[in-house]
Design a protein around this motif. Structure first.
Motif, PDB file in Angstrom:
ATOM      1  N   GLY A  10       6.137   0.859 -23.037  1.00 16.97           N
ATOM      2  CA  GLY A  10       6.180   0.235 -24.357  1.00 16.97           C
ATOM      3  C   GLY A  10       4.816  -0.307 -24.722  1.00 16.97           C
ATOM      4  N   MET A  11       4.650  -0.603 -25.992  1.00 15.15           N
ATOM      5  CA  MET A  11       3.386  -1.191 -26.438  1.00 15.15           C
ATOM      6  C   MET A  11       3.220  -2.562 -25.815  1.00 15.15           C
ATOM      7  N   ASP A  12       1.987  -3.028 -25.771  1.00 15.44           N
ATOM      8  CA  ASP A  12       1.746  -4.414 -25.396  1.00 15.44           C
ATOM      9  C   ASP A  12       2.550  -5.285 -26.364  1.00 15.44           C
ATOM     10  N   ALA A 100       0.229   7.874 -24.120  1.00 11.90           N
ATOM     11  CA  ALA A 100       0.280   7.036 -25.317  1.00 11.90           C
ATOM     12  C   ALA A 100      -1.076   6.402 -25.629  1.00 11.90           C
ATOM     13  N   TYR A 101      -1.697   5.811 -24.608  1.00 15.33           N
ATOM     14  CA  TYR A 101      -2.936   5.036 -24.860  1.00 15.33           C
ATOM     15  C   TYR A 101      -4.177   5.945 -24.892  1.00 15.33           C
ATOM     16  N   GLY A 107      -7.708   9.412 -28.297  1.00 17.01           N
ATOM     17  CA  GLY A 107      -8.184  10.748 -28.622  1.00 17.01           C
ATOM     18  C   GLY A 107      -8.538  11.651 -27.452  1.00 17.01           C
ATOM     19  N   VAL A 108      -8.188  11.277 -26.219  1.00 13.83           N
ATOM     20  CA  VAL A 108      -8.417  12.195 -25.094  1.00 13.83           C
ATOM     21  C   VAL A 108      -7.472  13.383 -25.276  1.00 13.83           C
ATOM     22  N   ILE A 163      -0.093   4.322 -30.641  1.00 12.71           N
ATOM     23  CA  ILE A 163       0.592   4.227 -29.341  1.00 12.71           C
ATOM     24  C   ILE A 163       2.097   4.388 -29.522  1.00 12.71           C
ATOM     25  N   ARG A 164       2.614   3.669 -30.513  1.00 13.16           N
ATOM     26  CA  ARG A 164       4.064   3.741 -30.734  1.00 13.16           C
ATOM     27  C   ARG A 164       4.488   5.172 -31.058  1.00 13.16           C
TER      28      ARG A 164
END
Ligand code: TMP
Length: 201
Positions: A10-12, A100-101, A107-108, A163-164
Motif C-alpha cells: 500500500g501507499m505510505d 509501484a514505486y 519511471g524505471v 503509486i496507487r
C-alpha cells in the motif's frame, strides 16, 4: 498446515503496518509459526541498505538494484528457510512495491524489474498480497500529521497517485493473489476485512 508467504502492500499512509500485530495473533492462534519481517530490510545487511534507501538520494535504477540486493539477502536468510520449515512468512512489502514505486512512480522500465524479479526470486511469489488502498488525499493527509517523513514520504500527491495506480494495476493483473482492502474506513471495519482474508487462507 502448509507454509504460506503473505505480503502487505500500500501507499505510505495507507495504514498497513497497524494490522501486523493482529495478523500475527490470528495466525499464531492456528498454531503455526509466524515470521514477521519487512522490506527493504529483514536482515542485518537489508536494514543497512534500508537506511541508505530511505535517506540518500540516488538514481531510480540504483534504488531498484539496491531493493533487489536487499531482497536477495532477505530471501536467502529469512524467507526461504522459514517457508522450508513450514512457517508462515508475513512481509511488510515485497516486489509489488518495486513495481509501484520504482517502475510506476519513478519511471524505471517495468521490464527491468521483471528481469530482476526472475533472477532474484527464481519463481518465488507471495501466496497472498493484501493491498491496503486509500485515496491519495487520505494518504497525504495522514503523512502530513505523522512523524518526520523519510525520502519517499516527502513526495508529491502526483507521485502517490502513480503509486496507487500501479498497485491497482498489479492487483488487476494478479487477481488470484491480491486482496484489495478498502483502508479508508474506520479501523474496526478495516480490521474485519483483514480478518476475513486471513480466515479464508
Ligand atoms: P515502509 O514505510 O512501508 O516501511 O516502506 C519504506 C519505503 O520504501 C516506502 O516508502 C516504500 C519504499 N519501497 C520502495 O520504494 N520499493 C520497494 O521495493 C520497497 C520494498 C519499498
Amino acid at each position: 498446515m502448509a507454509a504460506k508467504f503473505i505480503t502487505l502492500e500500500g501507499m505510505d499512509g495507507a495504514g498497513k503496518s497497524t494490522h501486523i500485530p493482529n495478523i500475527i495473533q490470528m495466525l499464531t492462534a492456528r498454531g503455526v509459526e509466524v515470521v514477521s519481517t519487512r522490506e527493504p530490510g529483514g536482515t542485518l545487511l537489508g536494514e543497512k541498505l534500508r537506511a541508505l534507501l530511505l535517506h540518500e538520494s540516488m538514481h531510480p535504477e540504483t534504488e531498484t538494484l539496491l531493493m533487489f540486493a536487499a531482497r536477495r539477502e532477505h530471501i536467502a536468510q529469512v524467507i526461504a528457510p522459514a517457508l522450508a520449515r513450514g512457517a508462515y512468512v508475513l512481509s511488510d512489502r515485497f516486489t509489488d512495491a518495486t513495481y509501484a514505486y520504482q517502475a510506476g512512480a519513478k519511471g524505471v522500465e517495468a521490464d527491468k524489474v521483471v528481469q530482476l524479479e526472475h533472477w532474484v526470486q527464481a519463481g518465488l511469489q507471495p501466496d497472498i498480497t493484501l493491498l491496503f488502498d486509500v485515496p491519495v488525499e487520505v494518504s497525504v493527509a495522514r503523512l502530513s500529521s505523522a512523524r518526520e517523513p523519510d525520502k519517499f514520504e516527502r513526495e508529491s500527491a502526483e507521485f502517490f497517485a502513480k503509486i496507487r495506480a500501479a498497485y491497482l494495476l498489479r492487483a488487476r493483473e494478479n487477481p488470484d493473489r491480491f486482496k484489495v482492502i478498502d483502508a479508508n474506513q474506520p479501523l474496526a471495519e478495516v480490521y474485519k476485512a483483514v480478518e476475513a482474508v486471513i480466515a479464508a487462507l
